[in-house]
Design a protein around this motif. Structure first.
Motif, PDB file in Angstrom:
ATOM      1  N   TRP A 158       0.817  -1.219   0.000  1.00 25.16           N
ATOM      2  CA  TRP A 158       0.000   0.000   0.000  1.00 25.16           C
ATOM      3  C   TRP A 158       0.846   1.264   0.000  1.00 25.16           C
ATOM      4  O   TRP A 158       0.545   2.207  -0.704  1.00 25.16           O
ATOM      5  CB  TRP A 158      -0.920  -0.006   1.214  1.00 25.16           C
ATOM      6  N   LYS A 159       1.916   1.307   0.778  1.00 27.33           N
ATOM      7  CA  LYS A 159       2.737   2.517   0.840  1.00 27.33           C
ATOM      8  C   LYS A 159       3.379   2.816  -0.509  1.00 27.33           C
ATOM      9  O   LYS A 159       3.428   3.964  -0.953  1.00 27.33           O
ATOM     10  CB  LYS A 159       3.816   2.390   1.921  1.00 27.33           C
ATOM     11  N   GLN A 160       3.858   1.808  -1.171  1.00 22.44           N
ATOM     12  CA  GLN A 160       4.481   2.014  -2.477  1.00 22.44           C
ATOM     13  C   GLN A 160       3.431   2.454  -3.504  1.00 22.44           C
ATOM     14  O   GLN A 160       3.679   3.354  -4.307  1.00 22.44           O
ATOM     15  CB  GLN A 160       5.156   0.733  -2.940  1.00 22.44           C
ATOM     16  N   VAL A 161       2.259   1.854  -3.459  1.00 21.89           N
ATOM     17  CA  VAL A 161       1.192   2.215  -4.398  1.00 21.89           C
ATOM     18  C   VAL A 161       0.701   3.622  -4.122  1.00 21.89           C
ATOM     19  O   VAL A 161       0.461   4.405  -5.040  1.00 21.89           O
ATOM     20  CB  VAL A 161       0.036   1.193  -4.310  1.00 21.89           C
ATOM     21  N   SER A 162       0.546   3.986  -2.847  1.00 20.92           N
ATOM     22  CA  SER A 162       0.015   5.303  -2.521  1.00 20.92           C
ATOM     23  C   SER A 162       0.987   6.422  -2.882  1.00 20.92           C
ATOM     24  O   SER A 162       0.566   7.543  -3.145  1.00 20.92           O
ATOM     25  CB  SER A 162      -0.347   5.385  -1.037  1.00 20.92           C
ATOM     26  N   THR A 163       2.276   6.157  -2.900  1.00 17.16           N
ATOM     27  CA  THR A 163       3.218   7.194  -3.326  1.00 17.16           C
ATOM     28  C   THR A 163       3.296   7.285  -4.840  1.00 17.16           C
ATOM     29  O   THR A 163       3.639   8.326  -5.380  1.00 17.16           O
ATOM     30  CB  THR A 163       4.629   6.930  -2.770  1.00 17.16           C
ATOM     31  N   PHE A 164       2.962   6.190  -5.533  1.00 17.64           N
ATOM     32  CA  PHE A 164       3.002   6.184  -6.988  1.00 17.64           C
ATOM     33  C   PHE A 164       1.859   7.009  -7.580  1.00 17.64           C
ATOM     34  O   PHE A 164       2.041   7.734  -8.549  1.00 17.64           O
ATOM     35  CB  PHE A 164       2.944   4.742  -7.502  1.00 17.64           C
ATOM     36  N   TYR A 165       0.683   6.902  -6.984  1.00 18.40           N
ATOM     37  CA  TYR A 165      -0.484   7.632  -7.482  1.00 18.40           C
ATOM     38  C   TYR A 165      -0.661   8.926  -6.707  1.00 18.40           C
ATOM     39  O   TYR A 165      -0.432   8.990  -5.506  1.00 18.40           O
ATOM     40  CB  TYR A 165      -1.746   6.779  -7.355  1.00 18.40           C
ATOM     41  N   SER A 166      -1.080   9.971  -7.386  1.00 19.48           N
ATOM     42  CA  SER A 166      -1.268  11.256  -6.721  1.00 19.48           C
ATOM     43  C   SER A 166      -2.521  11.220  -5.849  1.00 19.48           C
ATOM     44  O   SER A 166      -3.391  10.376  -6.015  1.00 19.48           O
ATOM     45  CB  SER A 166      -1.375  12.376  -7.752  1.00 19.48           C
ATOM     46  N   ARG A 167      -2.588  12.155  -4.967  1.00 17.69           N
ATOM     47  CA  ARG A 167      -3.735  12.251  -4.069  1.00 17.69           C
ATOM     48  C   ARG A 167      -4.972  12.646  -4.860  1.00 17.69           C
ATOM     49  O   ARG A 167      -4.912  13.422  -5.791  1.00 17.69           O
ATOM     50  CB  ARG A 167      -3.483  13.282  -2.972  1.00 17.69           C
ATOM     51  N   ASN A 168      -6.082  12.127  -4.436  1.00 22.14           N
ATOM     52  CA  ASN A 168      -7.350  12.402  -5.094  1.00 22.14           C
ATOM     53  C   ASN A 168      -8.190  13.260  -4.157  1.00 22.14           C
ATOM     54  O   ASN A 168      -9.167  12.815  -3.597  1.00 22.14           O
ATOM     55  CB  ASN A 168      -8.049  11.085  -5.437  1.00 22.14           C
ATOM     56  N   ARG A 169      -7.778  14.490  -3.981  1.00 26.63           N
ATOM     57  CA  ARG A 169      -8.480  15.408  -3.079  1.00 26.63           C
ATOM     58  C   ARG A 169      -9.144  16.505  -3.874  1.00 26.63           C
ATOM     59  O   ARG A 169      -8.620  16.974  -4.870  1.00 26.63           O
ATOM     60  CB  ARG A 169      -7.511  16.021  -2.078  1.00 26.63           C
ATOM     61  N   ILE A 170     -10.290  16.909  -3.368  1.00 29.90           N
ATOM     62  CA  ILE A 170     -11.034  17.996  -3.985  1.00 29.90           C
ATOM     63  C   ILE A 170     -10.700  19.273  -3.226  1.00 29.90           C
ATOM     64  O   ILE A 170     -10.717  19.299  -1.993  1.00 29.90           O
ATOM     65  CB  ILE A 170     -12.544  17.717  -3.912  1.00 29.90           C
ATOM     66  N   ARG A 171     -10.397  20.336  -3.948  1.00 31.23           N
ATOM     67  CA  ARG A 171     -10.135  21.629  -3.330  1.00 31.23           C
ATOM     68  C   ARG A 171     -10.817  22.704  -4.171  1.00 31.23           C
ATOM     69  O   ARG A 171     -10.365  23.044  -5.256  1.00 31.23           O
ATOM     70  CB  ARG A 171      -8.640  21.917  -3.260  1.00 31.23           C
ATOM     71  N   SER A 172     -11.925  23.217  -3.662  1.00 26.75           N
ATOM     72  CA  SER A 172     -12.656  24.235  -4.396  1.00 26.75           C
ATOM     73  C   SER A 172     -12.570  25.603  -3.726  1.00 26.75           C
ATOM     74  O   SER A 172     -13.242  26.536  -4.136  1.00 26.75           O
ATOM     75  CB  SER A 172     -14.131  23.829  -4.546  1.00 26.75           C
ATOM     76  N   THR A 173     -11.735  25.725  -2.691  1.00 29.15           N
ATOM     77  CA  THR A 173     -11.595  27.010  -2.016  1.00 29.15           C
ATOM     78  C   THR A 173     -10.779  27.966  -2.876  1.00 29.15           C
ATOM     79  O   THR A 173      -9.947  27.558  -3.671  1.00 29.15           O
ATOM     80  CB  THR A 173     -10.910  26.845  -0.648  1.00 29.15           C
ATOM     81  N   LYS A 174     -11.045  29.228  -2.677  1.00 28.05           N
ATOM     82  CA  LYS A 174     -10.392  30.256  -3.477  1.00 28.05           C
ATOM     83  C   LYS A 174      -9.165  30.828  -2.762  1.00 28.05           C
ATOM     84  O   LYS A 174      -8.205  31.241  -3.392  1.00 28.05           O
ATOM     85  CB  LYS A 174     -11.404  31.365  -3.745  1.00 28.05           C
ATOM     86  N   TYR A 175      -9.204  30.865  -1.434  1.00 30.65           N
ATOM     87  CA  TYR A 175      -8.162  31.526  -0.659  1.00 30.65           C
ATOM     88  C   TYR A 175      -7.462  30.560   0.278  1.00 30.65           C
ATOM     89  O   TYR A 175      -7.978  29.507   0.601  1.00 30.65           O
ATOM     90  CB  TYR A 175      -8.765  32.649   0.202  1.00 30.65           C
ATOM     91  N   THR A 176      -6.269  30.968   0.737  1.00 30.40           N
ATOM     92  CA  THR A 176      -5.590  30.327   1.864  1.00 30.40           C
ATOM     93  C   THR A 176      -5.420  31.407   2.926  1.00 30.40           C
ATOM     94  O   THR A 176      -5.789  32.563   2.731  1.00 30.40           O
ATOM     95  CB  THR A 176      -4.211  29.780   1.450  1.00 30.40           C
TER      96      THR A 176
END
Length: 115
Positions: A17-35
């Motif tokens: 799992w660790k090797q696979v999870s570093t191979f594929y990018s994160r699948n996160r949603i970010r719709s915010t405009k500001y930090t």
């Protein structure tokens, strides 16, 4: 605990799992405009793209000269400050709600199917 882990099931075992999870990018949603760091400059830039805010800024700058001064400087700044603060508070609340919604979506359980 609600977690959302999306991994392709292409024959690899969970022990990798660790090797696979570093191979594929994160699948996160970010719709915010500001930090936290970009809120003030981006919000002010967005506010001064509006013609009404530019007009009030022009009145404030014009009132700084003693030859043209009609009101006290503080009185001419008041409408601009009130409008800017109200708009910035509204933008901050909307962006925070987007952040909360993104957070709930990103931590939901997901099933991944492979052919």
């Amino acid at each position: 605990n609600k977690w959302r882990i999306v991994l392709p099931d292409n024959g690899r075992l969970w022990k990798d799992w660790k090797q696979v999870s570093t191979f594929y990018s994160r699948n996160r949603i970010r719709s915010t405009k500001y930090t936290w760091f970009t809120f003030l400059p981006q919000s002010l830039l967005g506010q001064f793209h509006r013609l009404g805010n530019l007009y009030f800024l022009f009145l404030v700058v014009l009132n700084c000269f003693s030859q043209v001064e009609v009101f006290h400087r503080e009185i001419t700044m008041l409408p601009l400050i009130v409008v800017l603060l109200a708009s910035m508070i509204k933008d901050a609340i909307e962006d925070y709600r987007k952040y909360q919604y993104d957070k709930t979506i990103n931590f939901t359980k997901t099933r991944v199917y492979d052919k």
